[in-house]
Design a protein around this motif. Structure first.
Motif, PDB file in Angstrom:
ATOM      1  N   ASP A  37       1.308  -1.681  -0.129  1.00  0.00           N
ATOM      2  CA  ASP A  37       0.140   0.219   0.162  1.00  0.00           C
ATOM      3  C   ASP A  37       0.958   0.976  -0.088  1.00  0.00           C
ATOM      4  OD1 ASP A  37      -1.534   2.103   1.740  1.00  0.00           O
ATOM      5  OD2 ASP A  37      -2.972   1.220   0.625  1.00  0.00           O
ATOM      6  N   LEU A  38       0.397   2.180  -1.032  1.00  0.00           N
ATOM      7  CA  LEU A  38       1.650   3.359  -0.978  1.00  0.00           C
ATOM      8  C   LEU A  38       1.454   4.404   0.212  1.00  0.00           C
ATOM      9  CD1 LEU A  38       0.849   4.494  -5.165  1.00  0.00           C
ATOM     10  CD2 LEU A  38       2.731   3.072  -3.613  1.00  0.00           C
ATOM     11  N   ALA A  39       0.387   4.269   1.385  1.00  0.00           N
ATOM     12  CA  ALA A  39      -0.108   5.160   2.197  1.00  0.00           C
ATOM     13  C   ALA A  39       0.637   3.911   3.249  1.00  0.00           C
ATOM     14  CB  ALA A  39      -1.084   5.410   2.361  1.00  0.00           C
ATOM     15  N   THR A  40       0.346   3.108   3.673  1.00  0.00           N
ATOM     16  CA  THR A  40       1.034   2.769   4.771  1.00  0.00           C
ATOM     17  C   THR A  40       1.631   1.412   4.807  1.00  0.00           C
ATOM     18  OG1 THR A  40      -0.967   0.582   4.278  1.00  0.00           O
ATOM     19  CG2 THR A  40      -1.876   2.120   5.399  1.00  0.00           C
ATOM     20  N   GLY A  41       2.607   1.944   3.386  1.00  0.00           N
ATOM     21  CA  GLY A  41       3.483   0.929   3.373  1.00  0.00           C
ATOM     22  C   GLY A  41       3.113  -1.089   3.578  1.00  0.00           C
ATOM     23  N   GLU A  42       1.672  -1.398   4.568  1.00  0.00           N
ATOM     24  CA  GLU A  42       1.193  -2.767   4.269  1.00  0.00           C
ATOM     25  C   GLU A  42       1.490  -3.400   2.829  1.00  0.00           C
ATOM     26  OE1 GLU A  42       0.904  -4.172   7.668  1.00  0.00           O
ATOM     27  OE2 GLU A  42       1.605  -1.818   8.579  1.00  0.00           O
ATOM     28  N   VAL A  43       1.619  -4.592   2.934  1.00  0.00           N
ATOM     29  CA  VAL A  43       0.872  -5.809   2.405  1.00  0.00           C
ATOM     30  C   VAL A  43      -0.720  -5.656   2.081  1.00  0.00           C
ATOM     31  CG1 VAL A  43       0.844  -8.174   1.218  1.00  0.00           C
ATOM     32  CG2 VAL A  43       2.917  -7.382   2.704  1.00  0.00           C
ATOM     33  N   LEU A  44      -0.574  -5.647   0.298  1.00  0.00           N
ATOM     34  CA  LEU A  44      -2.262  -5.212  -0.466  1.00  0.00           C
ATOM     35  C   LEU A  44      -2.380  -6.953  -0.217  1.00  0.00           C
ATOM     36  CD1 LEU A  44      -1.668  -2.586  -2.803  1.00  0.00           C
ATOM     37  CD2 LEU A  44      -3.280  -2.283  -0.387  1.00  0.00           C
ATOM     38  N   TYR A  45      -3.852  -7.149  -0.554  1.00  0.00           N
ATOM     39  CA  TYR A  45      -4.661  -8.420  -0.254  1.00  0.00           C
ATOM     40  C   TYR A  45      -4.021  -9.485  -0.449  1.00  0.00           C
ATOM     41  CZ  TYR A  45      -6.546  -4.354  -3.554  1.00  0.00           C
ATOM     42  OH  TYR A  45      -6.453  -3.284  -4.279  1.00  0.00           O
ATOM     43  N   PRO A  46      -3.417  -9.292   0.884  1.00  0.00           N
ATOM     44  CA  PRO A  46      -2.737 -10.645   2.104  1.00  0.00           C
ATOM     45  C   PRO A  46      -3.182 -12.207   1.191  1.00  0.00           C
ATOM     46  CG  PRO A  46      -3.126  -8.804   2.962  1.00  0.00           C
ATOM     47  CD  PRO A  46      -4.410  -8.602   2.143  1.00  0.00           C
ATOM     48  N   VAL A 110       9.809 -19.092  -4.217  1.00  0.00           N
ATOM     49  CA  VAL A 110      11.103 -18.124  -2.912  1.00  0.00           C
ATOM     50  C   VAL A 110      10.539 -18.835  -1.558  1.00  0.00           C
ATOM     51  CG1 VAL A 110      11.454 -16.511  -3.810  1.00  0.00           C
ATOM     52  CG2 VAL A 110       9.418 -16.399  -2.399  1.00  0.00           C
ATOM     53  N   GLY A 111      11.512 -19.083  -0.626  1.00  0.00           N
ATOM     54  CA  GLY A 111      11.168 -19.927   0.793  1.00  0.00           C
ATOM     55  C   GLY A 111       9.932 -18.994   1.688  1.00  0.00           C
ATOM     56  N   LYS A 112      10.381 -17.234   1.618  1.00  0.00           N
ATOM     57  CA  LYS A 112      10.108 -16.204   2.292  1.00  0.00           C
ATOM     58  C   LYS A 112       9.849 -14.986   2.516  1.00  0.00           C
ATOM     59  CE  LYS A 112       9.689 -16.322   7.847  1.00  0.00           C
ATOM     60  NZ  LYS A 112      10.444 -16.498   8.657  1.00  0.00           N
ATOM     61  N   PHE A 113       8.969 -14.662   2.258  1.00  0.00           N
ATOM     62  CA  PHE A 113       7.783 -13.118   1.875  1.00  0.00           C
ATOM     63  C   PHE A 113       7.399 -12.701   3.241  1.00  0.00           C
ATOM     64  CE2 PHE A 113       7.321 -13.964  -3.128  1.00  0.00           C
ATOM     65  CZ  PHE A 113       8.737 -12.752  -2.996  1.00  0.00           C
ATOM     66  N   PRO A 114       7.223 -11.804   3.350  1.00  0.00           N
ATOM     67  CA  PRO A 114       6.737 -10.857   4.197  1.00  0.00           C
ATOM     68  C   PRO A 114       4.735 -11.439   4.508  1.00  0.00           C
ATOM     69  CG  PRO A 114       7.544  -9.144   3.324  1.00  0.00           C
ATOM     70  CD  PRO A 114       8.136 -10.371   2.751  1.00  0.00           C
ATOM     71  N   PRO A 115       4.395 -11.652   5.855  1.00  0.00           N
ATOM     72  CA  PRO A 115       3.608 -12.181   5.704  1.00  0.00           C
ATOM     73  C   PRO A 115       2.225 -11.789   4.533  1.00  0.00           C
ATOM     74  CG  PRO A 115       4.234 -12.071   7.743  1.00  0.00           C
ATOM     75  CD  PRO A 115       5.059 -11.361   7.253  1.00  0.00           C
ATOM     76  N   GLY A 116       2.210 -12.799   4.268  1.00  0.00           N
ATOM     77  CA  GLY A 116       0.307 -12.963   2.910  1.00  0.00           C
ATOM     78  C   GLY A 116       1.057 -11.648   2.191  1.00  0.00           C
ATOM     79  N   MET A 117       1.935 -11.823   1.375  1.00  0.00           N
ATOM     80  CA  MET A 117       2.962 -11.547   0.080  1.00  0.00           C
ATOM     81  C   MET A 117       2.961 -12.771  -0.392  1.00  0.00           C
ATOM     82  SD  MET A 117       6.039  -8.705  -0.159  1.00  0.00           S
ATOM     83  CE  MET A 117       7.192  -9.336  -1.338  1.00  0.00           C
TER      84      MET A 117
END
Length: 129
Positions: A37-46, A110-117
């Motif tokens: 997300d451009l505003a929060t930096g959170e993963v969009l659509y986990p 890949v083995g690991k992304f941030p949660p939901g990505m």
């Protein structure tokens, strides 16, 4: 040749010591672009491969436009996905963005992304003269 750092507010800002893209001569190297997300930096659509792939490719288009080019001029794509079992979902969205003369591509689980990505994509494009 002088390198030019490319940056746009229409795609996620780098979270580390790297640039969204670097232009060198007629080539543009776009860093791995993520569904943040451009505003929060959170993963969009986990967990949603379809929506994340679409948003990442839209962000890449914005970065390429800031560099004076477009997805049409992409020659190489490297995609990182969290699960090769979701490849067909990813690929259907990808194909919609690269309908004609698709670029060369590598896709890596890949083995690991941030949660939901689910996906991260980088590319190389040229600037048409």
């Amino acid at each position: 040749m002088k390198k030019e750092i490319i940056q746009t507010n229409k795609a996620p800002k780098p979270s580390g010591s790297y640039s969204q893209a670097v232009k060198l001569g007629d080539l543009v190297y776009v860093a791995g672009t993520c569904p943040f997300d451009l505003a929060t930096g959170e993963v969009l659509y986990p967990g949603d491969m379809k929506r994340q792939t679409s948003v990442v490719l839209q962000y890449m288009e914005e970065i390429l436009q800031a560099a004076g080019t477009s997805l049409h001029n992409v020659v190489k794509v490297t995609s990182f996905i969290d699960d090769l079992n979701a490849f067909q979902t990813y690929n259907r969205v990808y194909e919609a963005f690269f309908k004609e003369e698709p670029p060369a591509r590598s896709t890596i689980e890949v083995g690991k992304f941030p949660p939901g990505m689910c996906v991260e994509i980088e590319c190389i494009a040229y600037v048409a003269l």
